[in-house]
Enzyme design. Structure first.
Site, PDB file in Angstrom:
ATOM      1  N   ARG A  34      75.219 102.182  89.210  1.00  9.62           N
ATOM      2  CA  ARG A  34      75.423 101.317  90.389  1.00  9.62           C
ATOM      3  C   ARG A  34      76.087 102.133  91.496  1.00  9.62           C
ATOM      4  NH1 ARG A  34      79.840  98.612  90.858  1.00  9.62           N
ATOM      5  NH2 ARG A  34      79.961  97.868  88.719  1.00  9.62           N
TER       6      ARG A  34
ATOM      7  N   ASP B  93      67.187  97.271 113.114  1.00  9.09           N
ATOM      8  CA  ASP B  93      66.181  97.121 112.062  1.00  9.09           C
ATOM      9  C   ASP B  93      64.964  97.920 112.528  1.00  9.09           C
ATOM     10  OD1 ASP B  93      64.066  96.346 110.474  1.00  9.09           O
ATOM     11  OD2 ASP B  93      64.671  94.245 110.355  1.00  9.09           O
TER      12      ASP B  93
HETATM   13  N1  PLP Z   1      63.127  93.256 108.529  1.00  3.82           N
HETATM   14  C1  PLP Z   1      61.844  93.109 108.886  1.00  3.82           C
HETATM   15  C2  PLP Z   1      61.438  93.448 110.278  1.00  3.82           C
HETATM   16  C3  PLP Z   1      60.916  92.630 107.960  1.00  3.82           C
HETATM   17  O1  PLP Z   1      59.640  92.480 108.341  1.00  3.82           O
HETATM   18  C4  PLP Z   1      61.345  92.302 106.648  1.00  3.82           C
HETATM   19  C5  PLP Z   1      60.388  91.772 105.641  1.00  3.82           C
HETATM   20  O2  PLP Z   1      59.299  91.364 105.963  1.00  3.82           O
HETATM   21  C6  PLP Z   1      62.693  92.467 106.318  1.00  3.82           C
HETATM   22  C7  PLP Z   1      63.548  92.955 107.275  1.00  3.82           C
HETATM   23  C8  PLP Z   1      63.200  92.116 104.938  1.00  3.82           C
HETATM   24  O3  PLP Z   1      62.834  93.105 104.031  1.00  3.82           O
HETATM   25  P1  PLP Z   1      62.607  92.814 102.452  1.00  3.82           P
HETATM   26  O4  PLP Z   1      61.460  91.882 102.322  1.00  3.82           O
HETATM   27  O5  PLP Z   1      62.348  94.182 101.897  1.00  3.82           O
HETATM   28  O6  PLP Z   1      63.880  92.215 101.930  1.00  3.82           O
END
Ligand code: PLP
Length: 382
Positions: free
Chosen positions: A52, A177
């Protein structure tokens, strides 16, 4: 192995991935192990004690991720959502406030609206491509601007350097993101962001065969704090999944060029189709964020959205008529996907200010032969 100064494609294949010192295996082995033999109390053979906390396969992936994003520390999680959660727990406390994109990924919105709100973290959705609106939405308690660019599913573009400046002037952080662009097209830390998040499920993994997430910190202090939370919360990527993501990353540079080229050809086709009323793609010169995208991205990506004449019913029917474009959630894999955001990825924002148009179709354009993709869309549009 330390991150190198080589080009992106070279780093994707080599950073964190030196040949196995024991056997010479040229690919990092899958260390399917939970715990590590100590020679004496707390004397570790190679720095590993419990998986972990750290695992060699995960370390290989984390080193590579940090290198690709130009950060100081990479951390791999069991999903993108787990990565976002670890970042929010690190940066926010009850009473804090976060700005999120006006069309944030539905799962991110749900995390704020249904989970963090209960713990006293406030959030304001704001169009991050409107810098005056961003400044106006700041509060003394704002700790974070959470940014997506391009956004999902409307592909709006935010100016990362300007947002970093606004966040820092307000004593807040900027986290990005970067799932839609991938590190092959955009590196937010170089533009001033404090941290980057990825759903590695998407372009990084690239083959729709693994769920994973990542954080990359821009400075050591934040990196340490994020690592602390990763270890405490425990939502780490397992060694098999870390290995799959790492294998996907090796071909990212090649794949992304094809994703971009195919997407551009699809956009040209959609623009000429009588049933398509609007196309969203940052590569289009009349896209409001085109100039910023051209400045901060190395290509415009493989995601395309469009609106269809005939409303919700017709948009749903286009998705259901597609054959080569697979009707499915997710994006960023080698295979092309099609989806209906209003009732699929963005069902969670239905009825909120983040609601998406009900005649919208989203494509994740894959790396197949583009003529086959165009023919399929043509027949799906009817
Ligand atoms: N951020 C974006 C832009 C996404 O499109 C997604 C999933 O579709 C996520 C975060 C979340 O990722 P995960 O599905 O791997 O948890």
């Amino acid at each position: 192995m330390q991150p190198s100064d080589s080009g992106f494609a070279t780093r994707a294949i080599h950073d964190g991935q030196e040949s196995d010192p024991l056997t010479g295996a040229v690919v990092p082995p899958i260390y399917a192990v939970s715990t590590f033999h100590m020679d004496r109390v707390n004397v570790l053979r190679a720095g590993y004690d419990y998986s972990r906390s750290t695992n060699p396969t995960r370390t290989a992936l984390e080193t590579c991720l940090a290198s690709l994003e130009g950060g100081v520390r990479g951390l791999a999680f069991g999903s993108g959502q787990a990565a976002t959660d670890a970042l929010l727990r690190t940066v926010c406390a009850p009473g804090d406030h976060v700005l999120i994109p006006g069309d944030a990924y539905g799962g991110t919105y749900r995390l704020f609206a249904k989970v963090y709100a209960r713990w006293g973290v406030e959030y304001t959705p704001v169009p991050l491509d409107d810098l005056d609106a961003v400044r106006a939405a700041l509060r003394p308690t704002t700790k974070l601007i959470w940014c997506e660019t391009p956004t999902n599913p409307l592909l709006r573009i935010a100016d990362l350097a300007a947002l970093a400046q606004i966040a820092h002037d307000a004593g807040a952080r900027l986290a990005v993101d970067n799932t839609f662009a991938s590190p092959a097209l955009q590196n937010p830390i170089a533009l001033g962001a404090d941290a980057v998040m990825h759903s590695t499920t998407k372009y990084l993994g690239g083959h729709s065969d693994v769920i994973g997430g990542a954080l990359v910190a821009g400075d050591e202090e934040l990196g340490e704090e994020l690592y602390f939370h990763q270890n405490v919360l425990g939502a780490v990527a397992g060694p098999f999944d870390a290995w799959l993501v790492l294998r996907g990353i090796k071909s990212l540079a090649l794949r992304i060029d094809r994703h971009c080229a195919n997407a551009e050809a699809i956009v040209d086709m959609l623009l000429q189709h009588p049933k398509v009323t609007e196309v969203f793609y940052p590569g289009l010169p009349d896209h409001p964020g085109h100039d910023i995208a051209a400045r901060q991205m190395r290509g415009f990506g493989g995601m395309v959205s469009f609106r269809v004449a005939g409303g919700a019913e017709e948009a749903r029917a286009v998705c259901e008529r597609a054959r080569l474009f697979t009707l499915a959630f997710s994006l960023g894999g080698v295979e092309s996907l099609i989806e209906y955001p209003a009732e699929m990825t963005h069902a969670a924002v239905s009825g909120s200010s983040l609601e998406v148009p009900d005649d919208l179709v989203r494509l994740s354009v894959g790396v197949e032969d583009v003529d086959d993709l165009k023919a399929d869309l043509f027949q799906a549009l009817g």
